[in-house]
Structure formats: C-alpha cells, structure tokens
Motif scaffolding. Structure first.
Motif, PDB file in Angstrom:
ATOM      1  N   LYS A 110      50.627  73.354  62.373  1.00 37.68           N
ATOM      2  CA  LYS A 110      51.469  72.519  63.237  1.00 37.68           C
ATOM      3  C   LYS A 110      52.866  72.332  62.650  1.00 37.68           C
ATOM      4  N   LEU A 111      52.955  72.117  61.341  1.00 40.40           N
ATOM      5  CA  LEU A 111      54.271  71.961  60.718  1.00 40.40           C
ATOM      6  C   LEU A 111      55.095  73.240  60.831  1.00 40.40           C
ATOM      7  N   SER A 112      54.435  74.368  60.645  1.00 44.11           N
ATOM      8  CA  SER A 112      55.138  75.637  60.795  1.00 44.11           C
ATOM      9  C   SER A 112      55.666  75.774  62.217  1.00 44.11           C
ATOM     10  N   ALA A 113      54.811  75.520  63.189  1.00 41.75           N
ATOM     11  CA  ALA A 113      55.175  75.685  64.602  1.00 41.75           C
ATOM     12  C   ALA A 113      56.236  74.682  65.052  1.00 41.75           C
ATOM     13  N   ASP A 114      56.109  73.445  64.613  1.00 47.67           N
ATOM     14  CA  ASP A 114      56.972  72.375  65.127  1.00 47.67           C
ATOM     15  C   ASP A 114      58.248  72.154  64.330  1.00 47.67           C
ATOM     16  N   LYS A 115      58.250  72.599  63.044  1.00 47.08           N
ATOM     17  CA  LYS A 115      59.377  72.217  62.199  1.00 47.08           C
ATOM     18  C   LYS A 115      59.985  73.345  61.374  1.00 47.08           C
ATOM     19  N   TYR A 116      59.170  74.175  60.753  1.00 48.57           N
ATOM     20  CA  TYR A 116      59.689  75.061  59.720  1.00 48.57           C
ATOM     21  C   TYR A 116      59.964  76.510  60.106  1.00 48.57           C
ATOM     22  N   CYS A 117      59.177  77.100  60.975  1.00 46.37           N
ATOM     23  CA  CYS A 117      59.324  78.535  61.250  1.00 46.37           C
ATOM     24  C   CYS A 117      60.529  78.775  62.163  1.00 46.37           C
ATOM     25  N   SER A 118      61.624  79.212  61.567  1.00 38.79           N
ATOM     26  CA  SER A 118      62.855  79.405  62.327  1.00 38.79           C
ATOM     27  C   SER A 118      62.717  80.505  63.375  1.00 38.79           C
ATOM     28  N   VAL A 119      61.926  81.524  63.097  1.00 43.09           N
ATOM     29  CA  VAL A 119      61.737  82.596  64.079  1.00 43.09           C
ATOM     30  C   VAL A 119      61.004  82.057  65.312  1.00 43.09           C
ATOM     31  N   ALA A 120      59.914  81.329  65.085  1.00 44.05           N
ATOM     32  CA  ALA A 120      59.157  80.768  66.209  1.00 44.05           C
ATOM     33  C   ALA A 120      59.986  79.737  66.975  1.00 44.05           C
ATOM     34  N   LYS A 121      60.762  78.929  66.259  1.00 46.14           N
ATOM     35  CA  LYS A 121      61.589  77.926  66.922  1.00 46.14           C
ATOM     36  C   LYS A 121      62.633  78.605  67.811  1.00 46.14           C
ATOM     37  N   MET A 122      63.164  79.724  67.352  1.00 46.88           N
ATOM     38  CA  MET A 122      64.140  80.455  68.136  1.00 46.88           C
ATOM     39  C   MET A 122      63.476  81.059  69.380  1.00 46.88           C
ATOM     40  N   LEU A 123      62.286  81.621  69.203  1.00 43.55           N
ATOM     41  CA  LEU A 123      61.576  82.242  70.324  1.00 43.55           C
ATOM     42  C   LEU A 123      61.148  81.217  71.373  1.00 43.55           C
ATOM     43  N   GLU A 124      60.738  80.026  70.933  1.00 48.09           N
ATOM     44  CA  GLU A 124      60.167  79.057  71.875  1.00 48.09           C
ATOM     45  C   GLU A 124      61.147  78.594  72.939  1.00 48.09           C
ATOM     46  N   ALA A 125      62.425  78.877  72.753  1.00 49.68           N
ATOM     47  CA  ALA A 125      63.406  78.517  73.781  1.00 49.68           C
ATOM     48  C   ALA A 125      63.140  79.278  75.078  1.00 49.68           C
ATOM     49  N   SER A 126      62.523  80.462  74.977  1.00 46.15           N
ATOM     50  CA  SER A 126      62.277  81.251  76.190  1.00 46.15           C
ATOM     51  C   SER A 126      60.876  81.852  76.254  1.00 46.15           C
ATOM     52  N   VAL A 127      60.065  81.611  75.224  1.00 42.65           N
ATOM     53  CA  VAL A 127      58.736  82.211  75.144  1.00 42.65           C
ATOM     54  C   VAL A 127      57.697  81.099  74.976  1.00 42.65           C
ATOM     55  N   GLU A 128      56.578  81.228  75.660  1.00 44.41           N
ATOM     56  CA  GLU A 128      55.478  80.281  75.488  1.00 44.41           C
ATOM     57  C   GLU A 128      54.764  80.625  74.180  1.00 44.41           C
ATOM     58  N   MET A 129      54.925  79.775  73.173  1.00 42.74           N
ATOM     59  CA  MET A 129      54.335  80.010  71.856  1.00 42.74           C
ATOM     60  C   MET A 129      53.027  79.230  71.751  1.00 42.74           C
ATOM     61  N   SER A 130      52.004  79.861  71.149  1.00 37.47           N
ATOM     62  CA  SER A 130      50.746  79.162  70.905  1.00 37.47           C
ATOM     63  C   SER A 130      50.216  79.591  69.535  1.00 37.47           C
ATOM     64  N   HIS A 131      49.363  78.737  68.975  1.00 37.91           N
ATOM     65  CA  HIS A 131      48.834  78.956  67.632  1.00 37.91           C
ATOM     66  C   HIS A 131      47.362  78.568  67.577  1.00 37.91           C
ATOM     67  N   SER A 132      46.634  79.254  66.711  1.00 42.82           N
ATOM     68  CA  SER A 132      45.246  78.886  66.439  1.00 42.82           C
ATOM     69  C   SER A 132      44.939  79.285  64.997  1.00 42.82           C
ATOM     70  N   TYR A 133      43.767  78.878  64.519  1.00 46.29           N
ATOM     71  CA  TYR A 133      43.389  79.235  63.157  1.00 46.29           C
ATOM     72  C   TYR A 133      41.875  79.299  63.021  1.00 46.29           C
ATOM     73  N   LYS A 134      41.451  80.047  62.025  1.00 44.85           N
ATOM     74  CA  LYS A 134      40.053  80.117  61.608  1.00 44.85           C
ATOM     75  C   LYS A 134      40.038  79.971  60.108  1.00 44.85           C
ATOM     76  N   ILE A 135      38.997  79.346  59.602  1.00 43.35           N
ATOM     77  CA  ILE A 135      38.826  79.203  58.163  1.00 43.35           C
ATOM     78  C   ILE A 135      37.562  79.953  57.757  1.00 43.35           C
ATOM     79  N   ILE A 136      37.697  80.764  56.722  1.00 43.16           N
ATOM     80  CA  ILE A 136      36.549  81.529  56.208  1.00 43.16           C
ATOM     81  C   ILE A 136      36.323  81.120  54.769  1.00 43.16           C
ATOM     82  N   GLU A 137      35.105  80.722  54.461  1.00 41.61           N
ATOM     83  CA  GLU A 137      34.753  80.336  53.092  1.00 41.61           C
ATOM     84  C   GLU A 137      34.653  81.605  52.237  1.00 41.61           C
ATOM     85  N   ALA A 138      35.316  81.576  51.094  1.00 47.07           N
ATOM     86  CA  ALA A 138      35.321  82.749  50.185  1.00 47.07           C
ATOM     87  C   ALA A 138      33.975  82.883  49.488  1.00 47.07           C
TER      88      ALA A 138
END
Length: 138
Positions: A110-138
């Motif tokens: 969420k922090l990457s999407a909402d605050k830090y990722c400058s590429v995604a922030k630039m794209l979101e002006a005209s592109v519908e951006m979405s994110h998901s995640y999975k966690i795998i135990e090592a």
C-alpha cells in the motif's frame, strides 16, 4: 544538472531496435517489434514492477522481515485503438521468507502504491492501477 533531473539517450541500431543509455551509464536494448528485446511498452511494465519492488523490499527490510525472495508479476491491459496505451496495470507481489507478517506486506504494498512508487504514481493519472500479494513460507 539538479538532483531532480534525469536524462537518457536513445540511439537507433537497425530495423526498429534501439539502445538506450541512462544518465547513470546503464544500457538496455529496446525493440519496437519485441523480437530481439523488450518493447518500449514492456519496458514501462518492467519499470513499474521494479520501482514498486524496490519499495516493497526496502519497507519489509526496515520492518525486519526475513525476506528471501520477492517477485513482482506485472500485467498490463492495453486499449485496442492506436495509440495502444495501457488502460489497466496489475502488480502482484510474491514474497517468500521466514515468518513473514502479512500486515507488514500489506502495508509495504500500500505504501508503494499510494506514496513511494513514482512510476506507478505517474501511470495512475491515466491507468487503472491495482495490486495484490501472496506470501510463501520459506
């Protein structure tokens, strides 16, 4: 040149193949046909995925999570008419590690999407951006 200015040079090689060199001296080859190298549009997906991955891994490391591997799978859906811009981009993070706390991964994405990722922030002006995640135990 100020810290807020980046630059690059793109030189034609042959056919629709070009070599790009960043101001920091790193090179990549791009191909308008996507036969011998990534296309410019694929490079945008790579940029979004790598930018967001830097954020996610950095945030998880600061949270002292034992991350062993992080992969970002990026899918871009384009419009059918020229110019075939992206209309949707989805980033899925697969985080592998030991006892990774889900709330930390959720927060990092969420922090990457909402605050830090400058590429995604630039794209979101005209592109519908979405994110998901999975966690795998090592």
């Amino acid at each position: 040149m100020s810290d807020n200015t980046l630059n690059a040079t793109v030189k034609w090689l042959d056919d629709l193949t070009f070599v790009a060199e960043s101001g920091s001296g790193h090179q990549m080859v791009l191909d308008g046909h996507a036969k011998t190298a990534a296309s410019p549009m694929e490079a945008i997906l790579v940029a979004a995925g790598s930018c967001a991955s830097v954020d996610v891994v950095s945030i998880l490391q600061k949270a002292r999570q034992a991350v062993h591997h992080c992969e970002c799978r990026v899918v871009g859906e384009r419009v059918s008419d020229t110019p075939k811009v992206f209309k949707k981009v989805h980033l899925e993070f697969i985080v592998t590690g030991e006892a990774i706390v889900e709330s930390h991964v959720d927060r990092a994405v969420k922090l990457s999407a909402d605050k830090y990722c400058s590429v995604a922030k630039m794209l979101e002006a005209s592109v519908e951006m979405s994110h998901s995640y999975k966690i795998i135990e090592a």
